[in-house]
Design an enzyme around this catalytic site. Sequence first.
Site, PDB file in Angstrom:
ATOM      1  N   GLY A   1       4.213 -16.582 -25.327  1.00  0.00           N
ATOM      2  CA  GLY A   1       4.899 -17.844 -25.119  1.00  0.00           C
ATOM      3  C   GLY A   1       5.787 -17.882 -23.892  1.00  0.00           C
ATOM      4  N   HIS A   2       5.872 -16.798 -23.133  1.00  0.00           N
ATOM      5  CA  HIS A   2       6.790 -16.742 -21.979  1.00  0.00           C
ATOM      6  C   HIS A   2       6.073 -16.211 -20.758  1.00  0.00           C
ATOM      7  CE1 HIS A   2      10.461 -15.676 -19.678  1.00  0.00           C
ATOM      8  NE2 HIS A   2      11.034 -16.580 -20.444  1.00  0.00           N
ATOM      9  N   PHE A   3       5.334 -16.838 -20.113  1.00  0.00           N
ATOM     10  CA  PHE A   3       4.798 -18.194 -20.253  1.00  0.00           C
ATOM     11  C   PHE A   3       3.294 -18.057 -20.342  1.00  0.00           C
ATOM     12  CE2 PHE A   3       8.764 -18.477 -17.843  1.00  0.00           C
ATOM     13  CZ  PHE A   3       9.472 -19.356 -18.626  1.00  0.00           C
TER      14      PHE A   3
ATOM     15  N   VAL B   1       5.907 -13.777 -17.735  1.00  0.00           N
ATOM     16  CA  VAL B   1       7.068 -13.160 -17.100  1.00  0.00           C
ATOM     17  C   VAL B   1       7.899 -12.515 -18.209  1.00  0.00           C
ATOM     18  CG1 VAL B   1       9.188 -13.598 -15.785  1.00  0.00           C
ATOM     19  CG2 VAL B   1       7.120 -14.900 -15.259  1.00  0.00           C
TER      20      VAL B   1
END
Length: 153
Positions: free
Chosen positions: A51-53, A58
């Site tokens: 989820g990041h990203f 990252v």
Amino acid sequence: MSTDPISLQEIMSFLPHRYPFLLIDRIVEVEQGKRILAIKNVSFNEPHFQGHFPDHPVMPGVLILEAMAQAGALLAGYTDPDSVRGQLVYFMAIDKARFRKPVLPGHQLNIEMTLLKRRREVWRFGGKAMVDGEVACEAEVMAMTRKREESHE
């Protein structure tokens, strides 16, 4: 100064963290009471990258800071093993944090933490996390040791 390889089992004897939150893969060097050099290998398989990203993974800055804090806790453990082993080392404060470069899957995070000050069970460390010789993050962190039983009060 010790430059002998330090096993993951020994790292785990000082840190209570386990997957997916154990963020130190190897200790390269320790100077008791002075500094530690540690490595975090950043893998795309780590859960936060979902989820990041999703289209541009990252490593979250807070996890870079956590890896730095874990390296500091290990330095505390090697500096005074009798008062740290079997204790919990609580992250108390972050000062002067700066993020300079994104940390991506495939990077190797080289973490250097230096002991700045100690007053009984309170420790202050300063350091940086580097990728390919460039500073990705720098910060000062404070931590406190507590007996495991006291941590539930």
